[in-house]
Structure formats: C-alpha cells, structure tokens
Scaffold this active site. Structure first.
Site, PDB file in Angstrom:
ATOM      1  N   LYS A  23       0.836  -1.201   0.000  1.00 56.92           N
ATOM      2  CA  LYS A  23       0.000   0.000   0.000  1.00 56.92           C
ATOM      3  C   LYS A  23       0.872   1.253   0.000  1.00 56.92           C
ATOM      4  O   LYS A  23       0.653   2.180  -0.776  1.00 56.92           O
ATOM      5  CB  LYS A  23      -0.887  -0.013   1.260  1.00 56.92           C
ATOM      6  CG  LYS A  23      -1.522   1.320   1.582  1.00 56.92           C
ATOM      7  CD  LYS A  23      -2.384   1.253   2.823  1.00 56.92           C
ATOM      8  CE  LYS A  23      -1.666   1.531   4.123  1.00 56.92           C
ATOM      9  NZ  LYS A  23      -1.315   2.937   4.348  1.00 56.92           N
ATOM     10  N   ARG A  93      -4.560  10.492   4.462  1.00 56.10           N
ATOM     11  CA  ARG A  93      -3.532  11.508   4.525  1.00 56.10           C
ATOM     12  C   ARG A  93      -2.572  11.463   3.325  1.00 56.10           C
ATOM     13  O   ARG A  93      -2.102  12.499   2.849  1.00 56.10           O
ATOM     14  CB  ARG A  93      -2.770  11.277   5.832  1.00 56.10           C
ATOM     15  CG  ARG A  93      -1.692  12.209   6.086  1.00 56.10           C
ATOM     16  CD  ARG A  93      -0.940  11.788   7.332  1.00 56.10           C
ATOM     17  NE  ARG A  93       0.374  12.385   7.281  1.00 56.10           N
ATOM     18  CZ  ARG A  93       0.629  13.611   7.663  1.00 56.10           C
ATOM     19  NH1 ARG A  93      -0.317  14.358   8.157  1.00 56.10           N
ATOM     20  NH2 ARG A  93       1.838  14.111   7.554  1.00 56.10           N
ATOM     21  N   CYS A 117      -4.886  12.520  12.917  1.00 58.36           N
ATOM     22  CA  CYS A 117      -5.544  11.234  12.696  1.00 58.36           C
ATOM     23  C   CYS A 117      -5.431  10.437  13.977  1.00 58.36           C
ATOM     24  O   CYS A 117      -4.955  10.930  14.986  1.00 58.36           O
ATOM     25  CB  CYS A 117      -4.903  10.505  11.530  1.00 58.36           C
ATOM     26  SG  CYS A 117      -3.264   9.956  11.923  1.00 58.36           S
ATOM     27  N   ARG A 122       0.583  14.387  13.127  1.00 58.20           N
ATOM     28  CA  ARG A 122       0.993  14.270  11.730  1.00 58.20           C
ATOM     29  C   ARG A 122       0.957  15.580  10.940  1.00 58.20           C
ATOM     30  O   ARG A 122       0.183  15.742   9.988  1.00 58.20           O
ATOM     31  CB  ARG A 122       0.167  13.197  11.030  1.00 58.20           C
ATOM     32  CG  ARG A 122       0.322  11.860  11.709  1.00 58.20           C
ATOM     33  CD  ARG A 122      -0.428  10.771  11.003  1.00 58.20           C
ATOM     34  NE  ARG A 122       0.366  10.096   9.994  1.00 58.20           N
ATOM     35  CZ  ARG A 122      -0.051   9.022   9.327  1.00 58.20           C
ATOM     36  NH1 ARG A 122      -1.236   8.536   9.550  1.00 58.20           N
ATOM     37  NH2 ARG A 122       0.721   8.469   8.429  1.00 58.20           N
ATOM     38  N   LEU A 126       7.368  19.648   7.234  1.00 52.16           N
ATOM     39  CA  LEU A 126       8.595  19.277   6.515  1.00 52.16           C
ATOM     40  C   LEU A 126       8.356  19.274   5.000  1.00 52.16           C
ATOM     41  O   LEU A 126       9.237  19.645   4.231  1.00 52.16           O
ATOM     42  CB  LEU A 126       9.093  17.906   6.980  1.00 52.16           C
ATOM     43  CG  LEU A 126       9.453  17.832   8.471  1.00 52.16           C
ATOM     44  CD1 LEU A 126       9.690  16.385   8.897  1.00 52.16           C
ATOM     45  CD2 LEU A 126      10.703  18.670   8.749  1.00 52.16           C
ATOM     46  N   ASP A 304       4.966   0.647  11.949  1.00 54.62           N
ATOM     47  CA  ASP A 304       3.756  -0.047  11.511  1.00 54.62           C
ATOM     48  C   ASP A 304       3.654  -1.462  12.082  1.00 54.62           C
ATOM     49  O   ASP A 304       2.607  -2.093  11.992  1.00 54.62           O
ATOM     50  CB  ASP A 304       3.689  -0.102   9.974  1.00 54.62           C
ATOM     51  CG  ASP A 304       3.315   1.248   9.388  1.00 54.62           C
ATOM     52  OD1 ASP A 304       2.869   2.128  10.147  1.00 54.62           O
ATOM     53  OD2 ASP A 304       3.470   1.427   8.166  1.00 54.62           O
ATOM     54  N   VAL A 326       8.267   7.187  16.543  1.00 57.91           N
ATOM     55  CA  VAL A 326       7.940   7.808  15.252  1.00 57.91           C
ATOM     56  C   VAL A 326       6.655   8.628  15.338  1.00 57.91           C
ATOM     57  O   VAL A 326       6.591   9.760  14.847  1.00 57.91           O
ATOM     58  CB  VAL A 326       7.852   6.740  14.138  1.00 57.91           C
ATOM     59  CG1 VAL A 326       7.462   7.368  12.807  1.00 57.91           C
ATOM     60  CG2 VAL A 326       9.188   6.000  14.005  1.00 57.91           C
TER      61      VAL A 326
HETATM   62  C1  UD1 Z   1       4.322   6.738   6.183  1.00 55.91           C
HETATM   63  C2  UD1 Z   1       3.483   5.486   6.048  1.00 55.91           C
HETATM   64  C3  UD1 Z   1       3.029   4.988   7.407  1.00 55.91           C
HETATM   65  C4  UD1 Z   1       4.235   4.809   8.335  1.00 55.91           C
HETATM   66  C5  UD1 Z   1       5.084   6.070   8.358  1.00 55.91           C
HETATM   67  C6  UD1 Z   1       6.374   5.892   9.148  1.00 55.91           C
HETATM   68  C7  UD1 Z   1       2.464   5.808   3.893  1.00 55.91           C
HETATM   69  C8  UD1 Z   1       1.237   6.046   3.115  1.00 55.91           C
HETATM   70  N1  UD1 Z   1       2.336   5.779   5.229  1.00 55.91           N
HETATM   71  O1  UD1 Z   1       3.476   7.735   6.756  1.00 55.91           O
HETATM   72  O2  UD1 Z   1       2.362   3.746   7.247  1.00 55.91           O
HETATM   73  O3  UD1 Z   1       3.774   4.537   9.642  1.00 55.91           O
HETATM   74  O4  UD1 Z   1       5.443   6.459   7.018  1.00 55.91           O
HETATM   75  O5  UD1 Z   1       7.099   4.831   8.673  1.00 55.91           O
HETATM   76  O6  UD1 Z   1       3.530   5.586   3.347  1.00 55.91           O
HETATM   77  N2  UD1 Z   1       6.193  14.579  10.524  1.00 55.91           N
HETATM   78  C9  UD1 Z   1       6.325  15.911  10.851  1.00 55.91           C
HETATM   79  N3  UD1 Z   1       6.247  16.816   9.823  1.00 55.91           N
HETATM   80  C10 UD1 Z   1       6.040  16.458   8.539  1.00 55.91           C
HETATM   81  C11 UD1 Z   1       5.915  15.082   8.229  1.00 55.91           C
HETATM   82  C12 UD1 Z   1       5.990  14.158   9.253  1.00 55.91           C
HETATM   83  O7  UD1 Z   1       6.503  16.270  12.008  1.00 55.91           O
HETATM   84  O8  UD1 Z   1       5.982  17.337   7.666  1.00 55.91           O
HETATM   85  C13 UD1 Z   1       6.242  13.569  11.619  1.00 55.91           C
HETATM   86  C14 UD1 Z   1       4.930  12.815  11.758  1.00 55.91           C
HETATM   87  O9  UD1 Z   1       4.015  13.535  12.523  1.00 55.91           O
HETATM   88  C15 UD1 Z   1       5.372  11.537  12.396  1.00 55.91           C
HETATM   89  C16 UD1 Z   1       6.771  11.322  11.821  1.00 55.91           C
HETATM   90  O10 UD1 Z   1       7.185  12.566  11.284  1.00 55.91           O
HETATM   91  O11 UD1 Z   1       5.456  11.701  13.786  1.00 55.91           O
HETATM   92  C17 UD1 Z   1       6.820  10.268  10.728  1.00 55.91           C
HETATM   93  O12 UD1 Z   1       5.941  10.628   9.695  1.00 55.91           O
HETATM   94  P1  UD1 Z   1       6.205  10.247   8.177  1.00 55.91           P
HETATM   95  O13 UD1 Z   1       7.483   9.513   8.066  1.00 55.91           O
HETATM   96  O14 UD1 Z   1       6.010  11.464   7.355  1.00 55.91           O
HETATM   97  O15 UD1 Z   1       5.019   9.240   7.904  1.00 55.91           O
HETATM   98  P2  UD1 Z   1       3.954   9.263   6.728  1.00 55.91           P
HETATM   99  O16 UD1 Z   1       4.623   9.547   5.438  1.00 55.91           O
HETATM  100  O17 UD1 Z   1       2.782  10.071   7.128  1.00 55.91           O
END
Ligand code: UD1
Length: 420
Positions: A23, A93, A117, A122, A126, A304, A326
């Site tokens: 996915k 998202r 969520c 989230r 960044l 995950d 995370v």
């Molecule tokens: C993706 C995965 C999700 C997995 C996660 C971490 C998809 C569709 N989903 O989610 O299943 O659990 O990676 O491996 O691929 N953060 C910030 N600012 C930002 C972006 C992220 O602070 O701009 C924080 C988030 O709140 C979170 C952490 O960084 O605490 C990790 O998020 P991120 O790696 O971005 O996860 P996703 O891409 O949302």
C-alpha cells in the site's frame, strides 16, 4: 453496513501466504502518475480501500484510470484540475502527495491540509519547508494549502527528520525542478527506493545513497510499466500471527532485507526464522522470550509493526518494553489488549510495559487504526474463545484478503455485519 471480524482463537497457524503489493508504495506511485500524460501500467497493485481512494483522486484530477486485471491498472491522460477534493484528502492523509506532481505539472496546486488522525498529530511542515526551498510560494486559506511556482528551482534540502511522506513529496517536486537538487537526511524506507525506481522508469534522472537523494531535475516524462514492491508490513503481520499462535508460516514474494529488524527480533525471542531469496519462514519454538523494541525510521524497527508485535509480547515469557518514537500517540490497541486479559500499560513517554501471560481471552474489541486492527486480529487468533473485532474500515484500508489468507493458514475467522 458496518462489519466486524469474528475469530475463534486458539488454532495453530500453518502454511504460506503470497504477499501482495505494498500500500505504502502503490499510493505515492499512483500520485506520481500525474507527472506524465503518457500511458502508465502498474502491476501488483493491492486491492485496498486506500488504493481506491488514490485512484479516485487522480481520476478527479483528470486521469483516465482503467483496471486491466485483478491487480493491474492503466493510468493515462493529462491533468485537468489542480484542486484536490477535500473529501479524498480527509479520507486518507497520503492524498496530500498529489501536491508536488500538480505543482510540477501546472505551476499551482490547492490541496486541503490532511489534519490529525488516530495515530498522532501528523503535521506537514517538513513537506512545506522543503517545497519553499524549491521556490514554491505557499499560502494557507480555509484549511487548504495553496502552492504556486511557475518554475520550480533546484536547491539543497535538509530534512530535520527523515519523514517518509516529505521525502516522497520532495522527490516528486525535485524531478520537475531544472538542475541538481540534493535532499539530505531523507527517509530510507524501501518504498522510497520504489518511488525513485518508478520515477526513473518515467524518465527522471536521480540516485539514492543512504539518506542522500540526488536529483537532476527537468527531464521529460514518458510512459512506463512498473511492478509495485511487495508489502513488508503485511508480511510482518502474518509472521507475527504465526508466532502468536505457536505456528509455522512462510511469507512469499517478499524481500527479507526489507523486514530484517523483525526477523532479528524474532530470532532473539527464540523463534526459528529462515530467510530465502524471496521468502521468510517463521517457526515457533513455544512461547517467545521477552523483548525490548524501539520503533525508528528505516532501517530501524518499523512503527507499523509496533502494535502487531505488542500483541505477541503479551504472550511472551517475562517483561517486555516497546517504545514508540515515530508517532506521538499510536496506542489504540493497548486498552483493547487489556480487555483481552493482557497485562499491559502505556506511559506518557510513549513506552508500553508488558508482563507476558500464557493466555489471552476473546472479547469484543475495536480497531482504531490499521495497525491497531492487525494487532487485535493477532491477539484474537491466539486467544481462548471468541474475539469480535469491530472497526473493519481500518483493516480494509491496509490488508487485502485478510480473512481468506488467515483461513488458508487454518484460522476460524468470519466477517459478519454488526447487527447479525
Ligand atoms: C508513512 C506510512 C506509514 C508509516 C510512516 C512511518 C504511507 C502512506 N504511510 O506515513 O504507514 O507509519 O510512514 O514509517 O507511506 N512529521 C512531521 N512533519 C512532517 C511530516 C511528518 O513532524 O511534515 C512527523 C509525523 O508527525 C510523524 C513522523 O514525522 O510523527 C513520521 O511521519 P512520516 O514519516 O512522514 O510518515 P507518513 O509519510 O505520514
């Protein structure tokens, strides 16, 4: 109609599962098809609600999407709108990832903020900070991000945290920015490499070296044919279901190196783990030993699988500790596991303490997100008696053919509507 899974626990799971496409890889790949007008064929696309949401999203933005087989899809045509529908972003998202391709194609994108969520706040700071480095003007209006850039410009970007989504977003923007962009401290999840390979297939020029991604942007994008990477998290979930039930389970069509942290932890817990080129087999040797687990960006232990391994550890010998680093609140499964008789608690520093017991008992529990749902299914498979897992909509977002796969391993599991 709301549905739930009814599991009669206590069966030892044995057999093999062919793992479907990931996915978390299919979603960014589908978003990236917006970059080209030419025909793209994607193979190994998992049949999941989240994938349908992303296909609907690119359709709404002008793409012609046709299923060409049970797990293949043809996507073609030009972008006709640069406004992402709010209801699709709210549903999932990852839809936010259409921002960069829309910008790259049309010079403008309007995408609603995805918001929080069930697993934490989230934010997308960044993503936005990185886009600004590429010359994007960002405004916020009524919960929407309005991004403009007539010409994206290449630049160096340093990510304060290796966010998966931000790395994907910036990669898709960088391939549209003429010149050399280097992303430092980028995410290294296998799904990032998959997106990079797909972009290369479409005509992009880029290379990955650990956490450094180098892009020579400005290429023309053409047609492509690409097979989505296998789902390492689904593979890990079935491995853990095997361990929880004292069984022997083989997951096939998956790269063992993508799930090394789990295999190594399981070996440490006394489970027999056999890796081949494209498969992994686990064989339980009785109750697993206790473990300490800390979630981290790849190649650390995947967040995950935090909830799924927690279920296994409620049945381990002795005290285990699971620390989530995370996400800031990913513990929807903990209270539900308690209801099943687990001795488990979570502190406000995101650490779960578990005193392993030799059994859980079935009861009614609710999945609050995809992986919490998987964790409750694993607990239900191992528990005595009947477990009813509600909140199926979460499981349907992330696990294809969950019921039939588990049945093929010997589980007694039924999907019933909530009112009978
Ligand atoms: C993706 C995965 C999700 C997995 C996660 C971490 C998809 C569709 N989903 O989610 O299943 O659990 O990676 O491996 O691929 N953060 C910030 N600012 C930002 C972006 C992220 O602070 O701009 C924080 C988030 O709140 C979170 C952490 O960084 O605490 C990790 O998020 P991120 O790696 O971005 O996860 P996703 O891409 O949302």
């Amino acid at each position: 109609m709301t549905e739930k899974l009814t599991i009669r626990g206590g069966k030892t799971l044995e057999g093999k599962i062919e793992i479907a496409g990931a996915k978390n890889s299919a979603l960014p790949l589908i978003a990236a098809t917006l970059l080209t007008e030419k025909e793209v064929y994607l193979e190994n696309v998992p049949r999941l609600d989240d994938v349908q949401t992303m296909l609907n999203m690119v359709r709404e933005l002008g793409k012609d999407v046709t299923a060409t087989g049970p797990d293949t899809v043809r996507i073609t045509g030009a972008v006709s709108s640069n406004q992402a529908p709010a209801e699709l972003v709210r549903k999932m998202r990852a839809s936010f990832l259409v921002l960069a391709p829309l910008l790259g194609k049309t010079g403008r994108a309007e995408v609603p903020l995805p918001g929080g969520c069930n697993i934490g706040t989230r934010p997308v700071n960044l993503h936005l900070q990185g886009l600004k480095r590429l010359g994007v003007e960002i405004n916020q209006d009524d919960g929407r991000i309005i991004a403009r850039a007539n010409n994206l410009r290449s630049n160096d970007i340093f990510l304060d945290y290796p966010s998966v989504g931000a790395t994907e977003q910036l990669l898709m923007a960088a391939v549209c920015a003429k010149g050399k962009t280097t992303i430092y401290n980028g995410a290294q999840e296998p799904e990032i490499r998959d997106l990079a390979l797909f972009l290369t297939e479409l005509g992009a020029d880029l290379s990955l070296k650990g956490s450094v991604l180098t892009v020579n942007g400005g290429s023309e994008f053409g047609k492509g044919n690409y097979k989505v990477l296998s789902d390492r998290i689904a593979a890990g979930t079935y491995m853990l279901a095997g361990v929880a039930t004292g069984g022997k389970v083989k997951v096939e069509s998956v790269d063992p190196s993508s799930i090394k942290p789990l295999s190594l932890k399981l070996r440490k817990a006394g489970v027999k783990v056999e890796e081949n080129e494209r498969s992994i087999q686990i064989e339980s040797q009785g109750r697993p030993d206790n473990l300490e687990v800390i979630t981290l960006p790849f190649p650390g232990f995947p967040t995950d699988l935090q909830a799924p391994i927690t279920s296994v550890l409620t049945l381990a010998k002795g005290k285990s500790v699971v620390k989530e680093t995370v996400f800031d609140s990913r513990f929807g499964h903990v209270a539900e596991l308690s209801k099943m008789g687990a001795d488990i608690s979570v502190t406000n520093s995101n650490t779960v303490f578990i005193e392993g017991k030799n059994k859980l008992r079935g009861t009614e529990v609710e999945a609050t997100d995809i992986r919490a749902g998987a964790s409750l299914v694993i607990a239900g498979l191992a528990a005595e008696g009947k477990t009813e897992v509600s909140g199926m909509k979460h499981l349907d977002r992330g696990y294809s053919e969950l019921q039939s796969h588990l049945e093929s391993l010997g589980a007694t599991i039924e999907r019933v509507s909530e009112n009978g």
